[in-house]
Design a protein around this motif. Structure first.
Motif, short mmCIF file in Angstrom:
data_model
loop_
_atom_site.label_atom_id
_atom_site.label_comp_id
_atom_site.label_asym_id
_atom_site.label_seq_id
_atom_site.Cartn_x
_atom_site.Cartn_y
_atom_site.Cartn_z
N ILE A 1 0.87 -1.17 0.00
CA ILE A 1 0.00 0.00 0.00
C ILE A 1 0.91 1.22 0.00
CG2 ILE A 1 -1.88 1.15 1.21
CD1 ILE A 1 -2.44 -1.51 2.55
N GLN A 2 0.40 2.33 -0.60
CA GLN A 2 1.27 3.50 -0.72
C GLN A 2 1.70 4.02 0.66
OE1 GLN A 2 -1.79 4.54 -2.86
NE2 GLN A 2 -0.82 4.68 -4.85
N PHE B 1 2.60 6.87 1.74
CA PHE B 1 2.06 8.15 2.17
C PHE B 1 0.75 7.96 2.92
CE2 PHE B 1 -0.07 12.17 1.80
CZ PHE B 1 0.94 13.07 2.04
N ILE B 2 -0.14 7.13 2.36
CA ILE B 2 -1.47 6.92 2.95
C ILE B 2 -1.34 6.26 4.32
CG2 ILE B 2 -3.66 5.74 2.65
CD1 ILE B 2 -3.24 7.97 0.75
N ILE B 3 -0.53 5.18 4.37
CA ILE B 3 -0.43 4.43 5.62
C ILE B 3 0.16 5.30 6.72
CG2 ILE B 3 0.81 2.54 6.72
CD1 ILE B 3 -1.56 1.63 5.14
N LEU C 1 0.28 8.51 6.86
CA LEU C 1 -0.64 9.61 7.18
C LEU C 1 -1.69 9.11 8.16
CD1 LEU C 1 -1.44 12.49 6.42
CD2 LEU C 1 -2.92 11.54 4.70
N ILE D 1 -5.65 14.37 -0.41
CA ILE D 1 -4.88 13.23 -0.94
C ILE D 1 -5.58 11.92 -0.61
CG2 ILE D 1 -2.66 12.07 -0.85
CD1 ILE D 1 -1.44 14.79 -0.15
N LEU D 2 -6.13 11.87 0.61
CA LEU D 2 -6.87 10.68 1.02
C LEU D 2 -8.07 10.46 0.12
CD1 LEU D 2 -7.14 10.52 4.85
CD2 LEU D 2 -6.29 8.83 3.28
N ALA E 1 -6.99 8.90 -2.95
CA ALA E 1 -6.61 7.50 -2.77
C ALA E 1 -7.83 6.63 -2.56
CB ALA E 1 -5.66 7.36 -1.60
N ASN F 1 -7.78 6.00 -7.16
CA ASN F 1 -6.75 6.47 -8.08
C ASN F 1 -5.38 6.05 -7.58
OD1 ASN F 1 -8.48 8.22 -9.81
ND2 ASN F 1 -8.81 9.21 -7.85
N ALA F 2 -4.53 5.65 -8.51
CA ALA F 2 -3.16 5.31 -8.11
C ALA F 2 -2.44 6.59 -7.78
CB ALA F 2 -2.46 4.60 -9.26
N LEU F 3 -1.75 6.61 -6.63
CA LEU F 3 -1.07 7.84 -6.24
C LEU F 3 0.20 8.05 -7.04
CD1 LEU F 3 -1.49 8.22 -2.41
CD2 LEU F 3 -2.78 9.21 -4.25
N ASN F 4 0.61 7.06 -7.84
CA ASN F 4 1.78 7.32 -8.69
C ASN F 4 1.40 7.53 -10.14
OD1 ASN F 4 1.03 4.74 -8.84
ND2 ASN F 4 2.99 3.86 -8.24
N VAL G 1 -8.03 0.96 2.83
CA VAL G 1 -6.92 0.72 1.90
C VAL G 1 -6.44 -0.72 1.96
CG1 VAL G 1 -6.11 3.07 1.64
CG2 VAL G 1 -5.23 1.70 3.50
#
Lengths: 372, 360
Positions: free
Chosen positions: A134-135, A137-139, A141, B268-269, B272, B276-279, B324
């Protein structure tokens, strides 16, 4: 001219001089700028900057930030990011104060508690990020939100530690012999540093050694530089990433305890925006967010530069708080542009071209030699 | 039917809609009347809708607008702009500054909004230039404005927290007389429609995706990648100006420290959660807007459960992590594997049966 070229070519056949690596180049720039800035401040403003205590106070006030930034640097070298460090710091301060005062805990126990919190965060975040992909940044955050929320759940009001042994630890100062300033009455006041500074410096050295001389450290650079090729080289990419987050969590726990030993208070607003300051110091110190480049010594100097700038801003009479953040922003802008410029030049610019031209001449000479 | 369901489960909107459904079901179980809509008369004597649905939609307006811009930035530049809260604070300050120095009339409000748009576009373009021209990662580039932005907002209004009062302003912040729906919701709908029409009837949407998926090949195919990235950052600047103006109009004052605090993280959350893919790469504006509503619905639900506002973040974090983790491809793969393993036999028996028939 041709003589020197021939001489150089001769030595090159034996031992090829390696160009300085990106990590070292950016580090050198940061260190030079910090020293230059401090020397300039000494010359222009004198006063406080000549007092060694003010220099050591940068360490005293920001020891926790040094520790946190080390963790951030590790994660950034491995190509990730950790936003939760400031939140964990706040949670550790609050939890330790409540543990010390309400549950009559011992100092050793509270240290263990702090480390436990840090490791727990690092463990969970590391598993989610590296094994569930999982990205980050999200985790992290979410980790920050959780830590900040937990801090107010543990205690909604700010608390100050009154535990005797802990207060003794908090007030413990190490006197540096021979360095100090003269007070108004002409008496010698030696410079003092807090115990947290020793911890921070030791951690910087330890992380430096780990990054430089251990397999894990070199794996971090490989994973951050190019995860795919690291995988092909047989490096366990997932585990390396996991350990980087675990280490960052652990360092956040230590950083939280260092913060507590500096202020002695637990507060939900402790270490606000510490994560951004940590990222900023890492960047100024030459760590790239793309991963694979960076150094903790650079981070240390990045932090020192950041704090020296705000000292200079205060010394030059701009006392309103907003000037500090504006200068921090400007300085970041400067460093970021400088880095991108230098790296762009190195990648495809004059340096490379010069080198290839040079080699062309050499190869021509070689062919001539062969033909004759 | 089953096929349509399978198609939906694979689509990007599955996660945000599933999360929204989960929240709705949870709220209905907890309190059947949670989503009841009533008509009340407000202070100005207008008949308006009120209820939790309206407060969720209304409260999420700023977030939804920022999420639209953030989606475009994420798609084109493979990173996120963390300075949107600061940009919105700057835009709001400019908005207030222009209003304070003039008699407040509708044209002046429009002019103030345009001024805030211009300023926000300049700051957006600053970030965009750093990202597109100097090839700095978006998060790092916007860190500059993130740390300095709120101070600039403070400086614009000379260090005070000024107030502006006008019934015209409350038309934007709350209700236009005669229309029972809060104006911010209407603004979100209009803006969302405008952006999606723009993306649908021009090549911009396709180009944005192309740049996000592979910048080099996009450039080789004749797309001006620098321009596309810059454009996405300017759009985000406009979004910040709109949401800053709405936030100011709501309460009629600006506090540079607290206005739209932490909204960059929420935006940003939202992106996500919207799947949407954050990259970078493929994106869905609808998903992001739904993501914004999910976040706001979650907040309102937690408030309704009498959880103190300071500790709300902890619960929010748990829900976010749950969402997530459920949405992560590896967990999905494992779940599919588990399903296959558990329900293998009937499927296999059926298959042999079919084969047998075929053989006959």
């Amino acid at each position: 001219m041709s003589n020197t070229r021939g001489l150089f070519a001769g030595t090159q056949e034996k031992k090829r001089r390696e160009p300085i690596s990106n990590t070292n180049l950016l580090l050198t720039i940061t260190v030079c700028i910090f020293i230059g800035m401090y020397a300039l401040a000494m010359l222009i403003w004198g006063g406080g900057f000549l007092n060694p205590q003010q220099f050591f106070d940068i360490f005293n006030n920001n020891a926790f930030l040094i520790v946190i930034s080390c963790g951030m640097t590790i994660v950034m070298i491995a190509g990730g990011i950790d936003i939760s460090v400031g939140g964990i710091t706040a949670l550790v301060t609050m939890a330790c104060v409540v543990y010390l005062d309400d549950h009559s805990g011992s100092v050793i126990g509270s240290v263990g508690f702090a480390l436990g919190i840090g490791i727990a965060f690092g463990l969970i975040q590391g598993v989610l990020i590296s094994y569930l992909e999982i990205q980050p940044f999200i985790i992290t955050l979410a980790g920050m939100f959780f830590a900040k929320g937990m801090t107010t759940i543990v205690s909604a009001v700010p608390r100050t530690a009154i535990h005797e042994a802990f207060v003794a630890l908090k007030q413990f100062r190490i006197v540096i012999p021979g360095i100090g300033s003269y007070g108004k009455a002409g008496n010698f006041i030696p410079a003092r540093i807090e115990s947290g500074v020793i911890v921070a410096i030791m951690i910087v050295l330890a992380i430096f050694a780990i990054l430089k001389w251990t397999r894990f450290g070199r794996n971090l650079y490989a994973v951050g530089g190019n995860g795919q090729s690291a995988l092909l080289l047989g490096i366990n990419v997932k585990r390396t990433r996991f350990y980087s987050y675990l280490l960052c969590g652990l360092l956040s726990g230590i950083g939280g305890y260092v913060y507590l030993s500096h202020t002695g208070a637990g507060n939900a607003s402790n270490a606000t925006a510490a994560e951004m300051q940590a990222i900023a110091s890492a960047i100024i110190g030459g760590t790239l967010l793309t991963g694979g480049v960076g150094n903790v010594i650079g981070t240390l100097f990045g932090l020192l530069s950041l704090k020296t700038i705000s000292n200079i801003v205060i010394a030059s009479g701009l006392r309103e708080p907003y000037w500090q953040s504006i200068t921090t922003g400007l300085m970041l802008c400067l460093f970021i542009l400088l880095q991108s410029l230098i790296l762009a030049i190195r990648e495809k610019g004059s340096l490379q071209q010069l080198l290839s031209e040079w080699m062309k001449i050499k190869s021509k000479k070689n062919t001539e030699d062969l033909s004759t | 039917m089953a096929n349509a369901f399978k198609k939906f489960a694979k689509s990007q909107l599955a996660i945000p809609l599933f999360a929204l459904l989960l929240l709705i079901v949870f709220n209905l179980i907890r309190d059947v009347g949670f989503f009841s809509l009533t008509i009340t008369t407000n202070n100005n004597g207008n008949a308006v809708f009120s209820g939790n649905i309206i407060s969720i939609l209304n409260g999420a307006s700023e977030l939804a607008i920022l999420a639209i811009g953030m989606t475009l930035v994420t798609a084109s530049s493979k990173g996120q702009d963390i300075s949107v809260g600061a940009s919105a604070a700057i835009a709001g300050s400019v908005f207030v500054r222009v209003l304070r120095e003039n008699q407040i009339t509708m044209p002046i409000i429009l002019a103030a909004f345009l001024a805030s748009c211009v300023v926000a576009i300049i700051f957006g373009a600053f970030n965009g230039t750093l990202v597109a021209v100097f090839k700095i990662q978006p998060m790092i580039a916007s860190l500059i404005l993130f740390s300095a932005g709120r101070s600039i907002a403070y400086w614009i209004n000379g260090g005070a927290t000024p107030t502006v009062e006008s019934p015209l302003l409350s038309y934007i912040g709350s209700f236009i007389p005669g229309i029972p729906i809060p104006t911010p919701i209407i603004i979100v709908i209009l803006f969302g429609a405008l952006v999606s029409l723009l993306l649908r009837f021009t090549n911009l949407g396709l180009y944005t995706q192309a740049v996000g998926i592979n910048e080099k090949s996009a450039r080789l195919n004749g797309i001006n990648a620098v321009f596309i990235k810059l454009l996405s950052f300017t759009v985000l600047g406009v979004c910040a100006a709109i949401s800053g103006s709405i936030a100011v109009s709501r309460i009629g004052l600006i506090n540079h420290e607290t206005i739209l605090l932490d909204i960059e993280m929420d935006a940003i959350l939202a992106v996500a959660i919207g799947g949407n893919a954050l990259n970078g790469g493929k994106f869905s504006l609808t998903g992001s807007v739904i993501g914004a509503f999910v976040i706001q619905a979650l907040t309102i639900t937690l408030y309704a459960m009498k959880i103190p506002s300071t500790s709300i973040k902890a619960y929010k974090a748990l829900v976010i992590i749950a969402i997530v983790v459920i949405g992560s491809p590896i967990v999905r793969k494992y779940a599919l594997w588990l399903r296959d393993k558990l329900f293998k036999k009937p499927a296999k028996a059926k298959q042999t049966d079919e084969n047998g028939e075929f053989a006959l």
